[in-house]
Design an enzyme around this catalytic site. Sequence first.
Site, PDB file in Angstrom:
ATOM      1  CG  HIS A 149      -1.319  -1.941   1.220  1.00  0.00           C
ATOM      2  ND1 HIS A 149      -2.149  -1.881   0.601  1.00  0.00           N
ATOM      3  CD2 HIS A 149      -1.318  -2.137   2.429  1.00  0.00           C
ATOM      4  CE1 HIS A 149      -3.078  -2.998   1.012  1.00  0.00           C
ATOM      5  NE2 HIS A 149      -2.200  -3.354   1.756  1.00  0.00           N
ATOM      6  CB  CYS A 150       2.090   3.594  -1.583  1.00  0.00           C
ATOM      7  SG  CYS A 150       1.464   3.615  -3.212  1.00  0.00           S
ATOM      8  CB  THR A 151       3.566   2.265   3.986  1.00  0.00           C
ATOM      9  OG1 THR A 151       2.912   1.291   4.062  1.00  0.00           O
ATOM     10  CG2 THR A 151       2.118   2.700   3.780  1.00  0.00           C
TER      11      THR A 151
END
Length: 130
Positions: free
Chosen positions: A87-89
């Site tokens: 999740h883009c983390t």
Amino acid sequence: TPHMAGVAGLSAALDFIESVGKENIHTHICTLNNTCRERLLEIGGLDVLPGGIRNSGITSFVSQYAHPHDIATVLDQYGVAVRAGHHCTEPLMRSLNLHGTVRVSFSIYNELWEIDRLMEGLKKVKEIFG
């Protein structure tokens, strides 16, 4: 050329929100999210991550026995759409030593029966991988 379809869509969305009421939408989403979190805790081997309880319709969890992408694949067979991965983390996931999470998101168009379907799918995941 002006984006007339977008203007019409925005207008329809605002009319819908006004007709249902922002408070009603918020209450519905929080009810779904809290119910989902409680039900996830009933399934052994799932860790529900903190956050998302009061102000969003988002719940993230990890499994002790299955990869997030495997979970998403099984849930898809039950007609349940979730997001799985970083999740883009990615830096956060690395620091938490996670391979990713499964993210469930609710909105006004979701219903309680969909949580039942999610639980059916997660029981199948546990049967396969657990």
